[in-house]
Design a protein around this motif. Sequence first.
Motif, PDB file in Angstrom:
ATOM      1  N   ILE A 118      97.320  29.488  84.441  1.00  0.00           N
ATOM      2  CA  ILE A 118      96.394  30.569  84.781  1.00  0.00           C
ATOM      3  C   ILE A 118      95.060  30.317  84.078  1.00  0.00           C
ATOM      4  CG2 ILE A 118      95.967  33.056  84.702  1.00  0.00           C
ATOM      5  CD1 ILE A 118      98.247  32.222  86.557  1.00  0.00           C
ATOM      6  N   GLY A 119      94.008  30.338  84.870  1.00  0.00           N
ATOM      7  CA  GLY A 119      92.676  30.102  84.323  1.00  0.00           C
ATOM      8  C   GLY A 119      92.231  28.655  84.407  1.00  0.00           C
ATOM      9  N   ARG A 120      93.134  27.733  84.799  1.00  0.00           N
ATOM     10  CA  ARG A 120      92.759  26.324  84.948  1.00  0.00           C
ATOM     11  C   ARG A 120      92.457  26.019  86.411  1.00  0.00           C
ATOM     12  NH1 ARG A 120      97.115  22.493  82.167  1.00  0.00           N
ATOM     13  NH2 ARG A 120      95.575  20.919  82.868  1.00  0.00           N
ATOM     14  N   ASN A 121      91.672  24.957  86.624  1.00  0.00           N
ATOM     15  CA  ASN A 121      91.328  24.552  87.982  1.00  0.00           C
ATOM     16  C   ASN A 121      92.442  23.678  88.561  1.00  0.00           C
ATOM     17  OD1 ASN A 121      89.961  23.076  90.271  1.00  0.00           O
ATOM     18  ND2 ASN A 121      88.242  24.321  89.540  1.00  0.00           N
ATOM     19  N   VAL A 122      92.695  23.837  89.864  1.00  0.00           N
ATOM     20  CA  VAL A 122      93.720  23.040  90.540  1.00  0.00           C
ATOM     21  C   VAL A 122      93.449  21.543  90.361  1.00  0.00           C
ATOM     22  CG1 VAL A 122      94.761  22.492  92.774  1.00  0.00           C
ATOM     23  CG2 VAL A 122      94.112  24.839  92.257  1.00  0.00           C
ATOM     24  N   ALA A 123      92.174  21.171  90.352  1.00  0.00           N
ATOM     25  CA  ALA A 123      91.827  19.751  90.254  1.00  0.00           C
ATOM     26  C   ALA A 123      92.354  19.120  88.975  1.00  0.00           C
ATOM     27  CB  ALA A 123      90.311  19.574  90.333  1.00  0.00           C
ATOM     28  N   GLU A 124      92.543  19.932  87.901  1.00  0.00           N
ATOM     29  CA  GLU A 124      92.983  19.377  86.624  1.00  0.00           C
ATOM     30  C   GLU A 124      94.394  18.824  86.691  1.00  0.00           C
ATOM     31  OE1 GLU A 124      92.122  21.726  83.092  1.00  0.00           O
ATOM     32  OE2 GLU A 124      90.801  22.984  84.306  1.00  0.00           O
ATOM     33  N   ILE A 125      95.242  19.354  87.581  1.00  0.00           N
ATOM     34  CA  ILE A 125      96.620  18.851  87.669  1.00  0.00           C
ATOM     35  C   ILE A 125      96.847  18.049  88.954  1.00  0.00           C
ATOM     36  CG2 ILE A 125      97.531  20.766  86.278  1.00  0.00           C
ATOM     37  CD1 ILE A 125      98.697  21.872  88.947  1.00  0.00           C
TER      38      ILE A 125
END
Length: 737
Positions: free
Chosen positions: A54-61
């Motif tokens: 929660i709070g992270r961008n989809v691109a990071e994973i």
Amino acid sequence: MIVDVTERKATEQRYRALFDNSAVGITTVDLQGIFTEVNQRFLDMLGYAAQELIGRNVAEITFPQDRPHGLRSADEAKLNKAAVAVEQRFLCRDGRVLWVRRTVSAILGKDAKPDYLVNVVEDIADRKREELRRTMEHAVTRALAGEESLVELFPLVIRDICQNMGWEFGVAWVWDREAQGLKVCASWGADSPELREFVADSMQRTIQPQPGDQQGLIRRTYLAGEAVWISNISPAQGFRRATMIWKAGLRGAFAFPLLRGTEVVGVMEFYHRGTHEPEKALISTAQAIGRQIGQYMGRREAEEALKFVAGHDGLTKLPNRMMFNQRLEHALAMAQRGGNQLAVLFIDLDRFKVINDTLGHEAGDALLCEVAERLKGQLRTTDTVARLGGDEFVVLIENVTDPVYVGSLAQKLITALSASFVLAGGEYTVTASIGVSTYPDDGDDVQTLLKHADIAMYRSKEQGRNTFQFYSAQMNVHSVERLTLESGLRRALERGELLLHYQPIMEMRSGRIAGMEALVRWQHPELGLVPPGQFIAIAEETGLIVPIGEWVLNTACATQRSWQERGLPQIMMSVNLSSRQFLYGDLVSDMVRLLARPGHAAAGLKLEITEGMVMHNPKRAVLLIRTLKEMGLHIAIDDFGTGYSSLAYLRRFPIDTLKIDRSFILDTPGDAGAAAITQAIIAMAHNLGLDVTAEGVETAAQFEFLLQHGCDQMQGFYFSRPLSAADAAALLQKNKT
């Protein structure tokens, strides 16, 4: 003011239950791609806790190479206000890479504009692994089918595996027999100075794994005979090249063996910039590919060995007559085009028979090998020296600019050979006689130049041996002798001077006589019994081989019929066909006439042909052999291995038997190369459903080796020499009881 929200709350509860308990992953993200909600299935798939996403961008994973696809699908969903599906990879918390099908939908607000996005995520890892396996195996199969050498093959295989696995860099190591270790054969993906340094360093190494050695990826893989996976390389792991890999930014490593049966014949290693946990499906696929490549290497090695043997003398490893003729023919074409000269030197040892008879065959063989080395030592790398057979050698000198050079070279060869040889603990002297012919003065084709060099060599012997002579038309004494043989051969059939001897063919496991091979001899009124080696070539060149071949077939069948009438065991009669009979005659009509005679049964007759005959025109050979088979005849390929045939065509020939040439059996089982080739021919023939007969079996060791490796039949002096018809009948009678 009181508003009834029961239905809305019930809807929200149903949505929450569906969201939390769905069998697929569900997430909501804002329009910038930030996670706002994630369900438990999504968390289970990737191994994260909700607060970590929660709070992270989809691109990071998202797997780095797949981020553009993810962004495009989100933009398309917002633009078209419709669901958009994409297959991509997510990075799991433990470093694994997970393939998913992600369906992105835009949720609209009151103004009919996208308010946020919903992602429905399905795990498709199993399907992708299967697709990956098929893709990699198909890519490797295509590479194996299309490349002629390992040097060309391995870069393509490494590239295909890297691109399909998502690995950045790979190296192939293969076992080098001379170095007795693993050496680099090829690499792919060396796109940085550090990786180029890694490849250069690896190419200078010979890795010689020792039992118990646990250092290094290659050693561990070779000794284990199975894949090795290193999730995270560090220079402290005992991996001797780890520092260079670390400097190149690579972290994950993976290697698998190339297997030929249980033998490890090579290792392939791959590297990745990220850390990877072991993937069982990938390891299984790599192991299968390793076996596929290993079997290909074994097959190519056997084919190359057969090709080498077909073109080289088994004892001295020099080119043989066939290879020399090909090189001379090519040299003549180049000389004619460039207006150059060339020379042929025919060399015959003067006292070889005395050495061979006195000291034995081992000493004779040692002498021939030493002669070959001395001849090679006096020649340029552009020159060719070959062994034609027995104690006859021949040298090809290309680009002759001065005839004086040829004469000085001939004298150098005589001097080199006149030095004493150490044989059987003593010193012996063997001189040589050399005859020289030149192009264009003495001939403009292979046969003429060899014939004239041979005539000049005999003139050297007449001049006292240990010397050389250039050819001149006046010295054509040898041709007169040949004409005498040719004239006598023309009358041999009319005078009844030809006769047949029969060599038994023994069934190895039962010890019974399975057949006889009919061998023609010439009982010359003045010269005595003339072996076929002295008159068959003349018969071929003059066309006399056609009536002689017809006589051999009729006589062999008549002899077989008489044996049957006497109650002797039923056996197979084998008859050699000449190239003229097979390639240019009307063989089918001849066989129809032969089999129409009383007592001449097709089922008891085996026709033997050579590889050279069938490969002269393979398509015609296939049709002809099929016709002969339909008539009930048996077909054997004689002298197999002495002429390199296409295995693809061999598979199409409807033959019954392969006969291993005696040149392979001679050095078996003492010579590892000859033994390996013999074993490979037996295995290949049995895989094709063919029987195998070994020719020239002379010792108990040869017999035991062939029996152990499943050879079906044998013929040779170990069981029996060729016999007269009467002696052959007596042996059949004895074998019957």
